[in-house]
Design a protein around this motif. Structure first.
Motif, PDB file in Angstrom:
ATOM      1  N   MET A 111       0.776  -1.238  -0.110  1.00 23.40           N
ATOM      2  CA  MET A 111      -0.064  -0.033   0.095  1.00 23.40           C
ATOM      3  C   MET A 111       0.837   1.201  -0.110  1.00 23.40           C
ATOM      4  SD  MET A 111      -3.000   0.987   2.590  1.00 23.40           S
ATOM      5  CE  MET A 111      -3.790  -0.208   1.983  1.00 23.40           C
ATOM      6  N   SER A 112       0.489   2.120  -0.763  1.00 24.30           N
ATOM      7  CA  SER A 112       1.258   3.323  -0.987  1.00 24.30           C
ATOM      8  C   SER A 112       1.063   4.283   0.189  1.00 24.30           C
ATOM      9  CB  SER A 112       1.368   3.902  -2.288  1.00 24.30           C
ATOM     10  OG  SER A 112       0.126   4.609  -2.437  1.00 24.30           O
TER      11      SER A 112
ATOM     12  N   VAL B 248      -7.012  -4.304  -3.533  1.00 25.58           N
ATOM     13  CA  VAL B 248      -6.562  -3.618  -2.183  1.00 25.58           C
ATOM     14  C   VAL B 248      -5.835  -2.462  -2.974  1.00 25.58           C
ATOM     15  CG1 VAL B 248      -4.681  -3.588  -0.632  1.00 25.58           C
ATOM     16  CG2 VAL B 248      -5.711  -5.953  -0.857  1.00 25.58           C
ATOM     17  N   PRO B 249      -6.318  -1.191  -2.285  1.00 20.44           N
ATOM     18  CA  PRO B 249      -6.179  -0.178  -2.901  1.00 20.44           C
ATOM     19  C   PRO B 249      -4.827   0.399  -2.794  1.00 20.44           C
ATOM     20  CG  PRO B 249      -7.359   0.237  -0.766  1.00 20.44           C
ATOM     21  CD  PRO B 249      -7.329  -1.177  -1.169  1.00 20.44           C
ATOM     22  N   ASP B 250      -4.508   1.292  -3.741  1.00 16.10           N
ATOM     23  CA  ASP B 250      -3.051   1.841  -4.031  1.00 16.10           C
ATOM     24  C   ASP B 250      -3.411   3.246  -4.438  1.00 16.10           C
ATOM     25  OD1 ASP B 250      -0.269   2.304  -4.114  1.00 16.10           O
ATOM     26  OD2 ASP B 250      -0.814   2.243  -6.275  1.00 16.10           O
ATOM     27  N   ALA B 251      -2.641   4.187  -4.064  1.00 14.21           N
ATOM     28  CA  ALA B 251      -2.782   5.752  -4.385  1.00 14.21           C
ATOM     29  C   ALA B 251      -3.136   5.917  -5.860  1.00 14.21           C
ATOM     30  CB  ALA B 251      -1.918   6.609  -3.962  1.00 14.21           C
TER      31      ALA B 251
ATOM     32  N   THR C 194      -6.360   5.060  -7.193  1.00 13.76           N
ATOM     33  CA  THR C 194      -7.926   5.455  -6.498  1.00 13.76           C
ATOM     34  C   THR C 194      -8.696   6.008  -7.891  1.00 13.76           C
ATOM     35  OG1 THR C 194      -6.385   6.258  -4.750  1.00 13.76           O
ATOM     36  CG2 THR C 194      -8.647   7.722  -5.109  1.00 13.76           C
TER      37      THR C 194
ATOM     38  N   THR D 170       2.709  -0.025   8.399  1.00 17.50           N
ATOM     39  CA  THR D 170       3.061   0.817   7.450  1.00 17.50           C
ATOM     40  C   THR D 170       2.152   1.872   7.335  1.00 17.50           C
ATOM     41  OG1 THR D 170       3.800   0.895   5.090  1.00 17.50           O
ATOM     42  CG2 THR D 170       2.070  -0.724   5.731  1.00 17.50           C
TER      43      THR D 170
ATOM     44  N   MET E 201       2.674  -5.005   4.916  1.00 18.24           N
ATOM     45  CA  MET E 201       1.477  -4.467   5.529  1.00 18.24           C
ATOM     46  C   MET E 201       0.970  -5.882   5.947  1.00 18.24           C
ATOM     47  SD  MET E 201      -1.570  -2.811   3.736  1.00 18.24           S
ATOM     48  CE  MET E 201      -3.635  -2.612   4.205  1.00 18.24           C
TER      49      MET E 201
ATOM     50  N   MET F  29      -6.017  -7.762   6.995  1.00 17.23           N
ATOM     51  CA  MET F  29      -5.240  -8.561   6.120  1.00 17.23           C
ATOM     52  C   MET F  29      -4.688  -9.655   6.834  1.00 17.23           C
ATOM     53  SD  MET F  29      -1.955  -6.850   3.625  1.00 17.23           S
ATOM     54  CE  MET F  29      -3.213  -6.666   2.280  1.00 17.23           C
TER      55      MET F  29
ATOM     56  N   TYR G 167      -8.635   2.842   4.086  1.00 15.90           N
ATOM     57  CA  TYR G 167      -7.511   2.866   3.762  1.00 15.90           C
ATOM     58  C   TYR G 167      -7.001   4.122   3.472  1.00 15.90           C
ATOM     59  CZ  TYR G 167      -8.296  -2.340   2.700  1.00 15.90           C
ATOM     60  OH  TYR G 167      -8.518  -3.510   2.743  1.00 15.90           O
TER      61      TYR G 167
ATOM     62  N   SER H 135      -4.260   5.959   3.903  1.00 16.69           N
ATOM     63  CA  SER H 135      -3.100   6.084   3.139  1.00 16.69           C
ATOM     64  C   SER H 135      -2.948   6.103   1.975  1.00 16.69           C
ATOM     65  CB  SER H 135      -1.967   5.092   3.990  1.00 16.69           C
ATOM     66  OG  SER H 135      -1.683   5.082   5.412  1.00 16.69           O
ATOM     67  N   THR H 136      -3.880   5.495   1.230  1.00 17.79           N
ATOM     68  CA  THR H 136      -3.716   5.245  -0.326  1.00 17.79           C
ATOM     69  C   THR H 136      -5.168   6.233  -0.641  1.00 17.79           C
ATOM     70  OG1 THR H 136      -5.294   3.395  -0.176  1.00 17.79           O
ATOM     71  CG2 THR H 136      -2.863   3.173  -0.349  1.00 17.79           C
ATOM     72  N   GLY H 137      -5.572   6.944  -0.058  1.00 18.58           N
ATOM     73  CA  GLY H 137      -6.629   7.815  -0.638  1.00 18.58           C
ATOM     74  C   GLY H 137      -7.863   7.810  -0.001  1.00 18.58           C
TER      75      GLY H 137
ATOM     76  N   GLN I   4      -9.915   4.930   0.561  1.00 18.84           N
ATOM     77  CA  GLN I   4     -10.973   3.799   0.034  1.00 18.84           C
ATOM     78  C   GLN I   4     -11.413   2.971   1.142  1.00 18.84           C
ATOM     79  OE1 GLN I   4      -7.784   3.959  -0.836  1.00 18.84           O
ATOM     80  NE2 GLN I   4      -7.732   4.446  -3.028  1.00 18.84           N
TER      81      GLN I   4
END
Lengths: 178, 192
Positions: A1-2, A31-34, A37, B25, B48, B78, B104, B106-108, B110
């Motif tokens: 994950m970022s 599983v999301p990532d920036a 999005t 993380t 993670m 997870m 989530y 950290s990633t936006g 979601q």
């Protein structure tokens, strides 16, 4: 994950979304990532697509196989770190010849600010390759949708396992909120 | 509901010298880093989902130190199987704190699925000695005090809001330096 807070709207997610819908993909798990999005938001907004936030990327491999048995095409989205979580589960797709389409946003490439991302950034393409997944790499934004279309079509019509890796240079270091 | 950084400040204030903290993380490690950068903090800046089993390994072999696993709902989901593992190994010195913002972040931002899934109930069912679901700062302080005075493994599930800290820096220590600093801190705590 970022690790990101900022997002700059870009064009490739729209083009990828259009490719996936034209191929009648109706299950998208992630599983999301920036970097994902915008695409996830587009899929969430589409009532014809069932989106599933995974607890771990490996679930996506099995969800995809189960969906195919039920007659549904799917896509699994993840960050390069997630590739490490799916390795054993790819045996399911490989042994039973399930079609599989994976879209991976890369971390750990040039411009990376978190060294912990580097091992899977380096390893993801090779790991997928030796696990029987064909890898296509999008290094420029205008390549992404075309490669997604090719890979997903091959997966669904030829029953192959295909991945498109979107380079960190496409996603942009800007979105990583250093 | 409190912000996550507020919860981390309350947790940091409650820490004692010999407490060992392993943080997950993403933003949680960054927020702990800017709040209280202790030598007894291990910032897991990737991998993670592995914080709870990492902390379990540490707790089982260092029974004289309290070990705090600090993670979010996404990372706890997870590795939900680790809840069962922690409960079955049952280290008395294990405190599992989940800062649950149902996303989530950290990633936006979601959404995760913890708006429907109660991780505290799962921990209780697995056999944690206690799993407190807390909604505000006072409850968090009380739960932290109780966790110090009672045997573990215990969980504090803190429901927190989504409130990103603007321009938050990254953890500036290299992972190897984090490892060595932490290892030295543990060595110095051993009875002479």
């Amino acid at each position: 994950m970022s690790d990101s807070g900022e997002h700059v709207l870009v064009d490739w997610p729209i083009a990828v979304y259009e490719e996936l819908t034209s191929l009648e993909v109706s299950q998208v798990s992630f599983v999301p990532d920036a970097g994902l999005t915008q695409l996830i938001n587009l899929c969430n907004a589409d009532p014809a697509i069932h989106t599933i936030p995974l607890t771990s990327e490996e679930e996506g491999i099995a969800l995809s196989a189960g969906a195919w048995l039920g007659g549904v095409r799917s896509a699994v989205l993840m960050q390069s770190s997630g590739v490490g979580n799916i390795v054993n589960m790819l045996s399911l797709s490989r042994t039973c010849r399930f079609p599989l389409f994976i879209l991976v946003t890369m971390r750990g490439e040039s411009g990376e600010v978190n060294e912990w991302q580097v091992p899977m950034g380096k390893g993801a393409p090779t790991i997928l390759d030796v696990s029987g997944v064909n890898v296509r790499r999008a290094e420029k934004e205008d390549q992404v949708a075309r490669l997604v279309g090719q890979a997903a079509r091959t997966a669904f019509t030829c029953g192959k396992r295909e991945a498109v890796l979107i380079s960190q240079s496409v996603i942009g270091v800007k979105s990583f909120n250093k | 509901m409190i912000s996550r950084i507020h919860a981390i400040r309350i947790i940091a204030e409650s820490l004692q010298k010999n407490d060992l903290v392993v943080s997950t993380t993403g933003m949680i490690s960054r927020e702990l880093f800017i709040t209280d950068d202790r030598s007894g903090n291990f910032y897991m800046l990737g991998s993670m989902g592995l914080v709870s089993s990492f902390a379990l390994g540490l707790a089982l072999l260092n029974p004289s130190n309290r070990v705090v696993a600090l993670e979010g709902d996404g990372s706890a989901l997870m590795s939900m199987g680790t809840l069962a593992l922690v409960a079955s190994e049952a280290p008395r010195n294990f405190l599992h704190i989940i800062l649950d913002n149902e996303s989530y972040e950290s990633t936006g931002g979601q959404p995760t699925i913890t708006n429907q899934i109660d991780l505290a109930k799962i921990a209780s069912s697995c056999g944690y000695q206690k799993a407190d679901r807390i909604e505000n700062g006072d409850q968090l302080s009380v739960a932290l005090t109780n966790s110090r005075n009672n045997p573990g493994p215990r969980m504090i599930l803190a429901k927190v809001g989504i409130a990103p800290v603007k321009n938050i820096p990254r953890v500036t220590h290299h992972p190897i330096d984090i490892r060595d600093r932490f290892s030295n801190a543990v060595s110095n705590m051993l009875p002479k």
